[in-house]
Design a protein around this motif. Structure first.
Motif, PDB file in Angstrom:
ATOM      1  N   PHE A 114       0.973  -1.164   0.042  1.00 34.15           N
ATOM      2  CA  PHE A 114       0.042  -0.009   0.016  1.00 34.15           C
ATOM      3  C   PHE A 114       0.733   1.193  -0.070  1.00 34.15           C
ATOM      4  N   GLN A 115       1.928   1.354   0.845  1.00 33.44           N
ATOM      5  CA  GLN A 115       2.888   2.393   0.608  1.00 33.44           C
ATOM      6  C   GLN A 115       3.216   2.541  -0.796  1.00 33.44           C
ATOM      7  N   ASN A 116       3.477   1.439  -1.300  1.00 35.22           N
ATOM      8  CA  ASN A 116       4.125   1.647  -2.757  1.00 35.22           C
ATOM      9  C   ASN A 116       2.964   2.320  -4.021  1.00 35.22           C
ATOM     10  N   TYR A 117       1.896   1.603  -3.456  1.00 37.02           N
ATOM     11  CA  TYR A 117       0.682   2.411  -4.289  1.00 37.02           C
ATOM     12  C   TYR A 117       0.426   3.736  -4.088  1.00 37.02           C
ATOM     13  N   VAL A 118       0.484   4.123  -2.751  1.00 38.63           N
ATOM     14  CA  VAL A 118       0.113   5.749  -2.351  1.00 38.63           C
ATOM     15  C   VAL A 118       1.381   6.540  -3.123  1.00 38.63           C
ATOM     16  N   ALA A 119       2.732   6.024  -3.065  1.00 32.16           N
ATOM     17  CA  ALA A 119       3.546   6.850  -3.631  1.00 32.16           C
ATOM     18  C   ALA A 119       3.530   6.926  -5.171  1.00 32.16           C
ATOM     19  N   ALA A 120       3.367   5.767  -5.837  1.00 31.17           N
ATOM     20  CA  ALA A 120       2.991   5.693  -7.516  1.00 31.17           C
ATOM     21  C   ALA A 120       1.734   6.498  -7.903  1.00 31.17           C
ATOM     22  N   THR A 121       0.777   6.300  -7.041  1.00 33.43           N
ATOM     23  CA  THR A 121      -0.656   7.023  -7.456  1.00 33.43           C
ATOM     24  C   THR A 121      -0.595   8.312  -7.108  1.00 33.43           C
ATOM     25  N   TYR A 122      -0.164   8.779  -6.088  1.00 32.73           N
ATOM     26  CA  TYR A 122      -0.293  10.135  -5.654  1.00 32.73           C
ATOM     27  C   TYR A 122       1.219  10.774  -5.262  1.00 32.73           C
ATOM     28  N   PRO A 123       1.981  10.969  -6.370  1.00 29.53           N
ATOM     29  CA  PRO A 123       3.224  11.385  -5.866  1.00 29.53           C
ATOM     30  C   PRO A 123       3.342  12.588  -4.914  1.00 29.53           C
ATOM     31  N   GLY A 124       2.319  13.391  -5.043  1.00 24.21           N
ATOM     32  CA  GLY A 124       2.166  14.785  -4.155  1.00 24.21           C
ATOM     33  C   GLY A 124       1.640  14.458  -2.719  1.00 24.21           C
ATOM     34  N   ALA A 125       1.276  13.461  -2.440  1.00 22.00           N
ATOM     35  CA  ALA A 125       0.678  12.831  -1.327  1.00 22.00           C
ATOM     36  C   ALA A 125       1.729  13.102   0.039  1.00 22.00           C
ATOM     37  N   ARG A 126       1.260  13.577   0.992  1.00 24.00           N
ATOM     38  CA  ARG A 126       1.931  14.050   2.189  1.00 24.00           C
ATOM     39  C   ARG A 126       1.677  13.275   3.383  1.00 24.00           C
ATOM     40  N   ALA A 127       2.538  12.625   4.040  1.00 22.94           N
ATOM     41  CA  ALA A 127       2.576  11.692   5.233  1.00 22.94           C
ATOM     42  C   ALA A 127       2.009  13.030   6.477  1.00 22.94           C
ATOM     43  N   VAL A 128       0.844  12.722   6.941  1.00 24.32           N
ATOM     44  CA  VAL A 128       0.493  13.284   8.021  1.00 24.32           C
ATOM     45  C   VAL A 128       0.247  12.489   9.273  1.00 24.32           C
ATOM     46  N   ASP A 129       0.217  13.244  10.507  1.00 29.36           N
ATOM     47  CA  ASP A 129       0.504  12.385  11.859  1.00 29.36           C
ATOM     48  C   ASP A 129      -1.047  11.663  11.957  1.00 29.36           C
ATOM     49  N   PRO A 130      -0.821  10.424  12.106  1.00 26.41           N
ATOM     50  CA  PRO A 130      -2.154   9.691  12.250  1.00 26.41           C
ATOM     51  C   PRO A 130      -2.793   9.685  13.165  1.00 26.41           C
ATOM     52  N   ALA A 131      -2.465   9.904  14.575  1.00 33.03           N
ATOM     53  CA  ALA A 131      -2.774  10.021  15.948  1.00 33.03           C
ATOM     54  C   ALA A 131      -4.089  10.702  16.110  1.00 33.03           C
ATOM     55  N   PRO A 132      -4.326  11.952  15.410  1.00 30.73           N
ATOM     56  CA  PRO A 132      -5.648  12.654  15.619  1.00 30.73           C
ATOM     57  C   PRO A 132      -6.762  11.808  14.785  1.00 30.73           C
ATOM     58  N   LEU A 133      -6.336  11.000  13.837  1.00 30.75           N
ATOM     59  CA  LEU A 133      -7.499  10.284  13.210  1.00 30.75           C
ATOM     60  C   LEU A 133      -8.088   9.215  13.772  1.00 30.75           C
ATOM     61  N   GLY A 134      -7.453   8.534  14.794  1.00 31.80           N
ATOM     62  CA  GLY A 134      -8.145   7.541  15.551  1.00 31.80           C
ATOM     63  C   GLY A 134      -7.315   6.785  15.748  1.00 31.80           C
ATOM     64  N   GLN A 135      -7.622   5.881  16.815  1.00 33.87           N
ATOM     65  CA  GLN A 135      -6.704   4.969  17.929  1.00 33.87           C
ATOM     66  C   GLN A 135      -5.855   3.950  16.797  1.00 33.87           C
ATOM     67  N   ASN A 136      -6.772   3.399  16.115  1.00 31.69           N
ATOM     68  CA  ASN A 136      -5.887   2.372  15.138  1.00 31.69           C
ATOM     69  C   ASN A 136      -5.307   2.713  13.943  1.00 31.69           C
ATOM     70  N   ILE A 137      -5.462   3.971  13.461  1.00 27.49           N
ATOM     71  CA  ILE A 137      -4.759   4.457  12.357  1.00 27.49           C
ATOM     72  C   ILE A 137      -3.150   4.327  12.632  1.00 27.49           C
ATOM     73  N   GLU A 138      -2.823   3.547  11.540  1.00 28.18           N
ATOM     74  CA  GLU A 138      -1.398   3.505  11.337  1.00 28.18           C
ATOM     75  C   GLU A 138      -0.683   4.606  10.511  1.00 28.18           C
ATOM     76  N   GLN A 139      -1.006   4.876   9.362  1.00 27.80           N
ATOM     77  CA  GLN A 139      -0.584   5.661   8.494  1.00 27.80           C
ATOM     78  C   GLN A 139      -1.362   6.471   7.972  1.00 27.80           C
ATOM     79  N   ALA A 140      -1.098   7.884   7.521  1.00 22.95           N
ATOM     80  CA  ALA A 140      -2.163   8.623   6.828  1.00 22.95           C
ATOM     81  C   ALA A 140      -1.315   9.534   5.965  1.00 22.95           C
ATOM     82  N   TRP A 141      -2.043   9.895   4.694  1.00 22.70           N
ATOM     83  CA  TRP A 141      -1.465  11.009   3.874  1.00 22.70           C
ATOM     84  C   TRP A 141      -2.490  11.832   3.543  1.00 22.70           C
ATOM     85  N   SER A 142      -2.197  13.027   3.209  1.00 22.48           N
ATOM     86  CA  SER A 142      -2.911  14.168   2.748  1.00 22.48           C
ATOM     87  C   SER A 142      -2.869  14.205   1.295  1.00 22.48           C
TER      88      SER A 142
END
Length: 174
Positions: A114-142
């Motif tokens: 999935f990390q590879n998918y996000v990088a290839a599909t959304y080259p401008g995606a920016r990693a964001v802090d997953p903590a505010p999004l929920g207890q079980n969220i591991e990774q998040a991208w804007s």
């Protein structure tokens, strides 16, 4: 005369089974016959990313598209949100106006795929802090979309099973 009796029995059995199924929807019948481990199956990383791309990113997130792919809706629990399952190794899919999610049991390779998918599909995606999004969220991208969308991964434990979800969230969607 011998061949007539088994044929009559078969026709009688079919008639009885048709009578006993009256009032049961096709969705209910299919869900009742579904292997329970396929409600949230052990999908391969490739199947998860493919389903995510098809139903959450590229294609329409609607009943018709999911049914055409063989999915059956679960009974609605949350107004405006619907979960769909299929009796094979493809992941479960949940959709609403603002969110789309695919979920399967955790397996090796899912995170990297999935990390590879996000990088290839959304080259401008920016990693964001997953903590505010929920207890079980591991990774998040804007995502650089208008309105801004988020993609996230979630890992949960449910009755001893680890589940992994890919989530597409459009907070500004109507």
């Amino acid at each position: 005369m011998r061949g007539v009796f088994p044929l009559a029995l078969l026709c009688g059995a079919l008639a009885l089974s048709a009578c006993s199924a009256q009032g049961v929807s096709s969705d209910t019948a299919e869900l009742r016959n579904m292997w329970r481990f396929n409600l949230v199956p052990k999908s391969s990383p490739a199947l998860m990313v493919s389903a995510f791309d098809r139903f959450c990113v590229e294609g329409p997130r609607d009943d018709a598209a999911l049914r055409a792919a063989g999915y059956v809706p679960l009974p609605e629990k949350t107004p405006g949100a619907r979960a769909y399952v299929i009796d094979d190794r493809r992941p479960a899919v949940a959709v609403s106006d603002k969110m789309c999610m695919v979920q399967a049991e955790s397996r090796t390779g899912q995170t990297t795929r999935f990390q590879n998918y996000v990088a290839a599909t959304y080259p401008g995606a920016r990693a964001v802090d997953p903590a505010p999004l929920g207890q079980n969220i591991e990774q998040a991208w804007s995502l650089p979309t208008n309105p801004t969308a988020l993609i996230a991964t979630e890992r949960t434990v449910s009755v001893g099973w680890y589940r992994y979800a890919l989530i597409y969230f459009r907070p500004g969607a109507t």
